[in-house]
Design an enzyme around this catalytic site. Structure first.
Site, mmCIF file in Angstrom:
data_model
loop_
_atom_site.group_PDB
_atom_site.id
_atom_site.type_symbol
_atom_site.label_atom_id
_atom_site.label_comp_id
_atom_site.label_asym_id
_atom_site.label_seq_id
_atom_site.Cartn_x
_atom_site.Cartn_y
_atom_site.Cartn_z
ATOM 1 C CG ASP A 272 -2.281 0.658 0.905
ATOM 2 O OD1 ASP A 272 -2.253 1.819 0.455
ATOM 3 O OD2 ASP A 272 -3.332 0.038 1.101
ATOM 4 C CD GLU B 30 -10.044 3.762 -0.926
ATOM 5 O OE1 GLU B 30 -10.875 4.128 -0.100
ATOM 6 O OE2 GLU B 30 -8.890 3.381 -0.615
ATOM 7 C CG HIS C 210 -4.349 2.432 -2.186
ATOM 8 N ND1 HIS C 210 -4.371 3.308 -1.133
ATOM 9 C CD2 HIS C 210 -5.646 2.190 -2.487
ATOM 10 C CE1 HIS C 210 -5.624 3.570 -0.799
ATOM 11 N NE2 HIS C 210 -6.421 2.915 -1.604
#
Ligand code: ACM
Ligand code: ZN
Length: 645
Positions: free
Chosen positions: A212, A353, A287
């Site tokens: 991440d 996202e 990410h």
């Protein structure tokens, strides 16, 4: 209403400890004999009936195995576990009479399937049978939960168990627990402890969130800067996560780490011995700050000074350049390393996202959209996912992605926008993990994908579990134990074809606000038990009152094993109704039926001699009310103080 808190955890621990000591002394007086009368199995079995007889297990039980090799992982696990319960098991031949008999069926019992079992306690002995080793492992987990909670601490000379028959199998095949080791890093030892508690509650998929913005935790030989750079960030753990100062130029990156290949192999094996499959998650294309800090040439804007992120990082803007063929090579090579490390059939490729602002500006990404005849940036993400899916399929792997992988024009990184559930670029073999509610998952299931449900509303265990004024800082939200218990991956009334594609659900633990294993346990427990019962037990076997009673016994078990857990269910909840300008009528409750509420209104600390709450009370505005919840004779967690407004 205003409140302040007098943390009285120490007092609670003393109360608990003295109770344990008292029982230990009583037991010592009668030679550490225990008689179990109640069964508090979590998750609730499909069928359980107690009979009148009993069976007494001595300290030197004989164990026999039928169809199960004594060197098999389950056999070794059982023997080791019995020894850790201060028993001295001895293996005897299968045709002898034995105290504990483990039977791997040679004729399949179709009722219990691959993970189910039959456990019988008869006056003549205990018998565990299953079609598979994992079924036997679960039978044994149930047996352990029948033994006294403190069996790891107290040396019993005998334990009398009630005669009973338990036939059990799971409702869902996917019973997942996720752990984010990027926002905070958790060493291999704590990961194993996490796996142990999963196994105790029959959870079978460990979703390991390994990459991440805040750190890359996988070893990579082919792309070494992922470890020398991407695994480390500036240490801001002395500041609240939400207020971390940005990194200063040249500041040393000292927080982080990554797992070695040996540690991963060890964890994968440890998990397998407990019936748990480890599913690694490699986040793409978003990410990706940690990747871009290590290899900025993989970004759309290679001159941008990417760093491994610290603190709140929103929106997560770092994204791999989808127009750069080196990115595809990078992904292929990293995923090949992942395939070497993880035997799981599944690889989670993230997909959530992914902010596309850079793609909109990037000539290479725009060229890719034109040459591949894509409709725009959202479809460009689908194109990347398809590439990865094909690459992994050649290696026999199935991808899982967050529900954004379903998205076409809508959805994308903006989580409040809906997802279109028919993505022609996405192979139907891809499994969709539905986190933005149940609906994306139901849509994906309707479109023919297999689906894992982990909606934020029920399954995000980084959310608060009780009134935030009494809890350590968390990311937000509110999922009480009761709310987690209400989780159902297949809501009533779901079309049966859609329901058939929902393979299960999962508890997710993101760790922005969790920086120690001890705190991770606090957020996980006892809510994991609620998710476990929601995924294993049949819907009609769920019963909040019964579950809540069982949780108390399970907490003793967890405490004996050294786990931390939250007492948030006992936090008082108020409803206030105006009586007149000066007076409010106050109703007080907790989530737990049969909690006694003692209170004072004269600023003194409440005790069990204080007034007991029997029903709504009228109090003048400005009154300080202090509350002591007591359940099963134990003072719970805190004295809570409120000012009536
Ligand atoms: C997620 O929580 N962003 C999957
Ligand atoms: Zn680009």
């Amino acid at each position: 209403m205003e409140q302040s808190m007098n943390h009285n955890r120490v007092r609670m621990c003393v109360a608990r400890l003295s109770l344990l000591l008292l029982s230990a002394v009583l037991l010592a007086g009668c030679g550490h004999k225990a008689t179990v009368t109640e069964l508090n199995i979590v998750p609730e079995p499909v069928f359980m009936v107690k009979k009148d007889g009993s069976y007494t297990l001595g300290a030197n039980p004989s164990v026999c195995m039928v169809g199960l090799g004594q060197n098999s992982p389950t056999a070794k696990y059982v023997m080791k576990s019995l020894r850790s319960a201060h028993l001295h098991p001895s293996l005897v031949a299968a045709d002898d009479d034995c105290d504990i008999k483990l039977v791997l069926n040679d004729t399949v019992n179709t009722e219990i399937g691959d993970e189910g079992y039959l456990l019988e306690v008869r006056p003549t002995g205990i018998s565990l049978s299953a079609n598979t080793e994992v079924g036997l492992f679960y039978a044994y987990q149930t047996l352990i939960q029948m033994l006294p909670a403190d069996v790891l601490k107290v040396r019993y000379s005998s334990v009398s168990l009630p005669e009973c028959t338990i036939l059990d199998y799971p409702r869902f095949e996917w019973r997942g627990t996720h752990l984010d080791v990027c926002r905070h890093f958790f060493g291999a030892k704590s990961v194993k402890k996490y796996l142990d508690v999963m196994a105790l509650y029959k959870m079978n998929k460990f979703h390991w969130h390994l990459t991440d913005d805040h750190g890359w935790r996988l070893p990579s030989e082919r792309w070494p800067r992922l470890n020398t750079v991407g695994s480390w960030r500036v240490d801001r753990d002395d500041q609240p996560w939400g207020e971390a100062d940005p990194p200063r130029e040249g500041e040393r990156t000292t927080y982080g780490g990554f797992y070695t290949r040996e540690e991963i192999a060890d964890i994968v094996q440890y998990a397998a011995e407990r019936g748990i499959e480890v599913i690694p998650e490699i986040e793409l294309p978003g990410h990706s700050s940690a990747i871009l800090a290590a290899y900025p040439q993989l970004a759309c804007d290679p001159d941008y000074p990417y760093t491994v992120a610290i603190g709140p990082y929103w929106p997560p803007k770092a994204i791999l350049c989808a127009g750069n063929d080196s990115v595809l090579t990078f992904l292929d090579e990293v995923l090949d390393e992942v395939c070497d490390l993880f035997p799981s059939r599944y690889i989670h490729i993230g997909g959530d996202e992914a902010w596309k602002g850079n793609w909109e500006q990037c000539p290479r990404c725009q060229r890719r959209i034109r040459t591949e005849h894509l409709s725009g940036e959202e479809q460009l993400q689908s194109w990347v996912v398809s590439h990865v899916q094909r690459h992994l399929a050649e290696r026999g792997k199935t991808i899982i992605g967050w529900d954004e992988i379903m998205g076409l024009e809508d959805g994308g990184w903006d989580i409040s926008r809906p997802v279109k559930a028919n993505n022609p670029l996405l192979d139907k073999d891809a499994v969709v993990m539905s986190w933005r509610g149940l609906q994306p998952g139901l849509d994906a299931a309707r479109a023919g994908h297999r689906v894992i449900m982990c909606p934020t509303d029920y399954c995000y265990l980084d959310y608060y579990q009780a009134d935030p004024r009494y809890q350590p800082p968390a990311i937000g939200g509110m999922i009480t134990l009761q709310k987690a218990y209400a989780f159902d991956p297949v809501p009533m009334g779901t079309n049966s074809h859609v329901a058939a594609n929902v393979v299960g659900g999962q508890a997710n633990l993101w760790t922005e606000f969790i920086n120690t294993p001890h705190h991770a346990e606090y957020m996980l427990l006892p809510r994991l038990l609620a998710i476990s019962e929601s995924l294993w037990s049949q819907r009609e076997r769920k019963d909040w009152g019964r579950f809540r009673r069982k949780v108390e016994e399970q907490k003793d078990r967890l405490q004996a094993k050294g786990y931390n857990y939250c007492e948030g269910s006992f936090t008082p909840r108020f409803t206030a109704r105006r009586v007149d300008d000066n007076t409010m009528n106050i109703a007080i409750s907790t989530e737990v039926p049969n909690t006694y509420i003692f209170y004072t209104t004269d600023s003194t600390t409440p005790t069990r001699q204080s007034a007991i709450y029997l029903g709504p009370i009228n109090l003048e505005r400005g009154t300080h009310i202090k509350i002591l919840p007591v359940y099963k004779d134990i003072e719970r967690d805190s004295v809570y103080e409120f000012v009536i407004k």
